[in-house]
Design an enzyme around this catalytic site. Structure first.
Site, short mmCIF file in Angstrom:
data_model
loop_
_atom_site.label_atom_id
_atom_site.label_comp_id
_atom_site.label_asym_id
_atom_site.label_seq_id
_atom_site.Cartn_x
_atom_site.Cartn_y
_atom_site.Cartn_z
CB SER A 55 -19.50 -23.45 -30.66
OG SER A 55 -19.29 -23.31 -29.28
CD GLU A 62 -20.71 -44.28 -37.37
OE1 GLU A 62 -20.41 -43.09 -37.42
OE2 GLU A 62 -20.43 -45.06 -38.37
CB SER A 63 -24.06 -40.39 -32.01
OG SER A 63 -24.93 -39.40 -31.34
CG HIS A 68 -17.61 -23.42 -26.32
ND1 HIS A 68 -18.11 -22.80 -27.47
CD2 HIS A 68 -16.96 -22.70 -25.41
CE1 HIS A 68 -17.95 -21.32 -26.96
NE2 HIS A 68 -17.55 -21.29 -25.94
CB CYS A 83 -25.14 -45.36 -31.72
SG CYS A 83 -25.89 -43.63 -30.85
#
Ligand code: SPD
Length: 425
Positions: A55, A62-63, A68, A83
């Site tokens: 994971s 930008e985010s 996983h 974003c």
């Protein structure tokens, strides 16, 4: 933009189980996918589950990108959330599909935060930010973006205010970061090469040790060294009639001239013959005994510098050295690159003889582990301490106001910790 963000929910099926269980490679692939899509990396964290599964998340300006994996089913679920309109998440989608060797991939794109349903709320941004200054008067920066150089066990991070240069050259990724602690920093393929604030350690030590040991050096050759720091230090020595520098990558020179002006300051010097070409080819074509000093200021032994770490290359360097000639190379970190470090000294001793090859150390905070080594090999037997004129060295360091090298350090640098001595004896 009709929405605040784009969220791509991805499924990759029939992937390679080995790849999906390799946490180091998955992190590299996710970081690469983010960078290639145009994102700015802030940080990443990845975890390997026992016995299998990975994971992780890459936080970007930008985010984020998250993953996983279920290696036992050859399946990975991935979220690509961006974003603004500077990042194209579909570039990441395609790159990851290839990286995981997925037989089949599917994805749905959702718009997140529909503008038609949102109403902007006004609040006082200043009240949420710390606008004060530190006691020294430096502004407190709220930006928290880090450059990290890592292998699978060790990482070194530096906080930065952004990239000033970022070009994929014909050989490598050439970047300049504006770091908060060490000024502008040159990296090649994600490895730190030099920074404005600690470069003097490396450049003074790779040059003045041999220059102040050789009886009368007139011609010096630098292989690599495109940032200019090694040439700058060599050219402090009036005895040199010519310095030839052969750098394979003109983008390294361009980036350094633009953003490391104090390091690149001698690149236009009249005694410097700067050649953009392959250093191996240059050495192979050079005449016998044509240089008094050869300095190999290479990158680490991956990518374009790999050929600089071979027996054949060093035999050729030996051939082009004059009778009293000295070769100095950066020889990696004994702690971080132990295998290469040992091989380097074995190789040189096979060529120059057991007693003619010496190791010395310097402390460079921005290189992995901080402990960095150099090799000193002499063709005519010049000993780095027995043949060194202490008074001359002292006067030179004083005249040029050197910041690291001095007559005491010249001797002390050859005193090796026992574990290092054992590695190469
Ligand atoms: N891991 C860092 C090795 C860097 C060697 N070369 C640095 C170039 C500075 N002129």
């Amino acid at each position: 933009m009709a929405s605040l963000g784009r969220h791509i929910i991805v499924e990759y099926y029939d992937c390679s189980p080995e790849i999906l269980n390799d946490v180091v490679n998955i992190e590299k692939s996710m970081i690469n996918a983010a960078e290639e899509a145009g994102a700015t990396i802030i940080n990443s964290t990845f975890h390997h589950f026992s016995p299998y599964g990975v994971s992780g998340v890459v936080v970007i300006q930008e985010s984020h990108l998250a993953i996983h994996t279920w290696p036992e089913y050859g399946y990975a679920s991935v979220d690509l959330f961006t974003c603004g309109d500077t990042v194209n998440p579909w570039v990441s989608y395609q790159l990851l599909k290839e990286a995981f060797k997925a037989g089949h991939g599917s994805a749905v794109e959702l718009s997140r935060g529909e503008m038609a349903l949102l109403k902007r709320k006004n609040f006082d941004v200043k009240a949420l930010r710390d606008e004060k200054s530190t006691d020294e008067g430096d502004p407190i920066r709220t930006r928290d973006v880090w450059f990290t150089e890592r292998d699978d066990k060790i990482a070194l991070s530096l906080k930065h205010d952004g990239k000033l240069y970022d070009v994929q050259s014909d050989y490598q990724r050439v970047s300049i970061f504006n770091t908060q602690a060490y000024g502008n920093m040159l990296t090649l393929d994600g490895m730190v090469m030099t920074t404005e604030k600690d470069e003097y350690v490396y450049h003074e030590m790779i040059t003045h040790i041999p220059m102040l040991t050789h009886p009368n050096p007139k011609r010096a050759l630098v292989i690599g060294g495109g940032d200019g720091g090694t040439a700058r230090e060599l050219l402090r020595h009036d005895s040199l009639e010519e310095v030839v520098m052969v750098e394979i990558d003109d983008k390294v020179i361009e980036a350094s001239k633009m953003h490391l002006p104090t390091i690149a300051s001698a690149l236009e010097h009249p005694k410097l013959n700067l050649i953009v070409d392959d250093g191996i080819k240059y050495v192979n074509d050079a005449a016998d005994e044509s240089f008094d000093l050869v300095i190999v200021d290479s990158t680490d032994p991956v990518g374009p510098a790999e050929g600089l770490f071979t027996v054949d290359f060093y035999k050729e360097v030996y051939r082009i050295l004059s009778k009293d000639g000295i070769m100095v190379t950066q020889s990696e970190s004994p702690r971080f690159n132990s295998k290469v470090f040992k091989e380097i000294f074995q190789t040189y001793r096979g060529i120059y003889g057991q007693e003619q090859v010496h190791c010395y150390l310097a402390y460079i905070p921005t290189y992995p582990t901080g402990m960095w080594s150099f090799s000193y090999s002499s063709k005519g037997g010049a000993h780095p301490i027995a043949n060194f004129d202490e008074a001359r060295s002292k006067a030179f360091a004083k005249e040029h106001r050197l910041k690291y090298y001095n007559e005491d350090l010249h001797k002390a640098a050859f005193a090796l910790p026992s574990f290092v001595r054992d590695m190469i004896s």
